[in-house]
Design an enzyme around this catalytic site. Structure first.
Site, mmCIF file in Angstrom:
data_model
loop_
_atom_site.group_PDB
_atom_site.id
_atom_site.type_symbol
_atom_site.label_atom_id
_atom_site.label_comp_id
_atom_site.label_asym_id
_atom_site.label_seq_id
_atom_site.Cartn_x
_atom_site.Cartn_y
_atom_site.Cartn_z
ATOM 1 N N THR A 1 -6.998 -66.189 29.278
ATOM 2 C CA THR A 1 -5.919 -65.552 29.120
ATOM 3 C C THR A 1 -5.945 -65.216 27.391
ATOM 4 O O THR A 1 -6.315 -65.991 27.075
ATOM 5 C CB THR A 1 -4.456 -66.078 29.874
ATOM 6 O OG1 THR A 1 -3.596 -65.464 28.965
ATOM 7 C CG2 THR A 1 -4.529 -67.526 29.106
ATOM 8 N N CYS B 1 16.660 -51.558 48.905
ATOM 9 C CA CYS B 1 17.248 -52.528 49.547
ATOM 10 C C CYS B 1 16.737 -53.843 49.263
ATOM 11 O O CYS B 1 17.094 -54.824 49.661
ATOM 12 C CB CYS B 1 17.197 -52.346 51.185
ATOM 13 S SG CYS B 1 15.507 -52.567 51.488
ATOM 14 N N HIS C 1 3.392 -63.228 37.735
ATOM 15 C CA HIS C 1 3.443 -61.930 37.705
ATOM 16 C C HIS C 1 3.348 -61.144 38.994
ATOM 17 O O HIS C 1 3.157 -60.094 38.912
ATOM 18 C CB HIS C 1 2.477 -61.383 36.624
ATOM 19 C CG HIS C 1 2.766 -61.800 35.337
ATOM 20 N ND1 HIS C 1 1.635 -61.894 34.374
ATOM 21 C CD2 HIS C 1 3.959 -62.265 34.593
ATOM 22 C CE1 HIS C 1 2.207 -62.280 33.183
ATOM 23 N NE2 HIS C 1 3.504 -62.705 33.256
ATOM 24 N N ASN D 1 -12.402 -69.595 27.228
ATOM 25 C CA ASN D 1 -12.528 -68.271 27.056
ATOM 26 C C ASN D 1 -13.559 -67.819 26.080
ATOM 27 O O ASN D 1 -14.057 -68.397 25.107
ATOM 28 C CB ASN D 1 -11.052 -67.781 26.283
ATOM 29 C CG ASN D 1 -10.788 -66.341 26.376
ATOM 30 O OD1 ASN D 1 -11.718 -65.453 25.897
ATOM 31 N ND2 ASN D 1 -9.613 -66.044 26.474
ATOM 32 N N PRO D 2 -14.180 -66.514 26.507
ATOM 33 C CA PRO D 2 -15.324 -66.290 25.645
ATOM 34 C C PRO D 2 -15.067 -65.964 24.184
ATOM 35 O O PRO D 2 -15.693 -65.753 23.356
ATOM 36 C CB PRO D 2 -16.048 -64.992 26.324
ATOM 37 C CG PRO D 2 -15.488 -64.861 27.633
ATOM 38 C CD PRO D 2 -14.218 -65.920 27.559
HETATM 39 P P1 NAD Z 1 -5.695 -60.449 29.123
HETATM 40 O O1 NAD Z 1 -6.477 -58.900 29.787
HETATM 41 O O2 NAD Z 1 -4.691 -59.993 28.220
HETATM 42 O O3 NAD Z 1 -6.934 -61.187 28.721
HETATM 43 C C1 NAD Z 1 -8.040 -61.436 29.526
HETATM 44 C C2 NAD Z 1 -8.790 -62.749 28.471
HETATM 45 O O4 NAD Z 1 -9.866 -63.134 29.491
HETATM 46 C C3 NAD Z 1 -9.262 -62.278 27.443
HETATM 47 O O5 NAD Z 1 -8.937 -63.188 26.089
HETATM 48 C C4 NAD Z 1 -10.702 -62.403 27.551
HETATM 49 O O6 NAD Z 1 -11.380 -62.644 26.330
HETATM 50 C C5 NAD Z 1 -11.101 -63.257 28.455
HETATM 51 N N1 NAD Z 1 -12.145 -63.278 29.525
HETATM 52 C C6 NAD Z 1 -12.849 -62.327 29.624
HETATM 53 N N2 NAD Z 1 -13.948 -62.563 30.461
HETATM 54 C C7 NAD Z 1 -13.672 -63.796 30.737
HETATM 55 C C8 NAD Z 1 -14.598 -64.678 31.595
HETATM 56 N N3 NAD Z 1 -15.520 -64.638 32.264
HETATM 57 N N4 NAD Z 1 -14.116 -66.156 31.471
HETATM 58 C C9 NAD Z 1 -12.974 -66.367 30.895
HETATM 59 N N5 NAD Z 1 -12.129 -65.695 30.013
HETATM 60 C C10 NAD Z 1 -12.701 -64.367 30.132
HETATM 61 O O7 NAD Z 1 -5.288 -61.028 30.605
HETATM 62 P P2 NAD Z 1 -3.902 -61.938 30.609
HETATM 63 O O8 NAD Z 1 -3.825 -62.947 29.496
HETATM 64 O O9 NAD Z 1 -4.028 -62.378 31.878
HETATM 65 O O10 NAD Z 1 -2.910 -60.736 30.349
HETATM 66 C C11 NAD Z 1 -1.953 -60.650 31.074
HETATM 67 C C12 NAD Z 1 -1.608 -59.783 31.905
HETATM 68 O O11 NAD Z 1 -2.739 -58.876 32.525
HETATM 69 C C13 NAD Z 1 -0.928 -60.211 32.924
HETATM 70 O O12 NAD Z 1 0.354 -59.621 33.263
HETATM 71 C C14 NAD Z 1 -1.684 -59.830 34.247
HETATM 72 O O13 NAD Z 1 -0.875 -59.873 35.512
HETATM 73 C C15 NAD Z 1 -2.443 -58.828 33.760
HETATM 74 N N6 NAD Z 1 -3.668 -58.520 34.602
HETATM 75 C C16 NAD Z 1 -4.144 -59.031 35.818
HETATM 76 C C17 NAD Z 1 -5.462 -58.904 36.450
HETATM 77 C C18 NAD Z 1 -5.559 -59.405 37.622
HETATM 78 O O14 NAD Z 1 -4.918 -59.928 38.416
HETATM 79 N N7 NAD Z 1 -7.148 -59.852 38.069
HETATM 80 C C19 NAD Z 1 -6.200 -58.050 35.854
HETATM 81 C C20 NAD Z 1 -5.758 -57.462 34.739
HETATM 82 C C21 NAD Z 1 -4.632 -57.554 33.770
#
Ligand code: NAD
Length: 252
Positions: free
Chosen positions: A198, A140, A129, A223-224
């Site tokens: 994720t 450009c 992403h 994942n929690p």
């Molecule tokens: P999401 O926000 O949809 O889901 C996050 C997941 O992480 C949830 O299922 C949650 O239960 C889990 N989670 C929370 N705390 C945790 C921990 N301590 N350990 C393990 N898991 C934990 O995230 P996603 O699936 O990556 O969503 C996709 C989109 O979100 C992507 O396009 C991404 O680019 C974007 N995103 C990126 C960031 C970043 O770069 N840090 C932050 C927010 C969103």
């Protein structure tokens, strides 16, 4: 953590089984999402304290939103860049660096744009992403790194005078050329796929899980919370990546 119903558990024996799968696999792939950075203080998109409880994604992370109001979108990215700049990689990011150093064949695929994997020391990262620390010209198409926090002027512009955007993939946009093919290739060759932090709702990233299963790899989820992937995983560990990943990559 106590054992829960079905496969949704995390106890010593299950973690040990998962550790053995990781230890004995010649090729390992890790797919990470926003959750791996949660313990660094970066809010996830979904989940109880997700960013999108305050902001609607369709107002911010789409090409249409940017065309409508580039300044609003940039203010949101500026806020996220400020948060991320203050954050440090956590034990989960560092455990994946350890795994990279130990395995002949290790691929890190991330949906994150925050750059914390790079800062932890991960070398080859398939950033599905994009990267919040890079900008791209809407005219450009030049792209360049820019780590300034805050950016001096919003919205930023390219040298050619064109409007610049974050070099990230927004909803409805294709992934960077060829990158997903590379990710699929790595998953097909792996014996273990780690699916970390994720929500497994964003495609095509989420399709790597059934692909791993079809190729005979063990799928280990960390994942929690339960996700759509949990029931398909060989082992779904309910816990935080900063706690569990160091245990999974620990040597004998
Ligand atoms: P999401 O926000 O949809 O889901 C996050 C997941 O992480 C949830 O299922 C949650 O239960 C889990 N989670 C929370 N705390 C945790 C921990 N301590 N350990 C393990 N898991 C934990 O995230 P996603 O699936 O990556 O969503 C996709 C989109 O979100 C992507 O396009 C991404 O680019 C974007 N995103 C990126 C960031 C970043 O770069 N840090 C932050 C927010 C969103």
């Amino acid at each position: 953590m106590a054992q829960e119903a079905g496969r949704l558990h995390y106890n010593g024996a299950v973690v040990e089984q998962a550790r053995q799968w990781v230890r004995s696999a010649p090729a390992v792939v890790a797919l990470t999402g926003a959750g791996i950075s949660a313990e660094s203080g970066i809010p996830t998109f979904r989940g109880s304290d997700g960013l999108w409880n305050q902001y609607r994604p369709e107002e911010l992370a789409t090409p249409e939103a940017f065309a409508r109001d580039p300044r609003l979108v940039w203010e949101w990215y500026q806020w996220r860049r400020e948060l991320i700049a203050k954050a440090e990689p956590n034990a989960g990011h560092r455990a994946l660096v350890e795994l990279q150093d130990r395995k002949k064949d290790f691929t890190l695929i991330t949906q994150n744009v925050d750059g914390l994997h790079d800062r932890a020391g991960s070398r080859r990262i398939l950033k599905l992403h994009g990267d919040i620390w890079r900008l791209r010209c809407t005219v450009c198409r030049a792209d360049w790194p820019d780590r300034r926090v805050p950016l001096p002027k919003l919205p930023p512009h390219c040298r050619c005078g064109g409007l610049a955007r974050p070099d990230v993939v927004w909803f409805g946009e294709p992934l960077p050329d060829g990158m997903f093919l590379e990710a699929e290739h790595a998953v097909r060759a792996a014996q273990v796929l780690l699916v970390i932090g994720t929500s497994a709702l964003v495609y095509p990233a989420a399709s790597l899980v059934p692909l791993a299963r079809a190729s005979g790899a063990k799928v280990i989820e960390i994942n929690p919370e339960e996700t759509p992937v949990s029931s398909a995983a060989d082992c779904s560990l309910r816990g935080r990546s900063g706690d569990l990943l160091p245990r999974l990559v620990a040597p004998d």
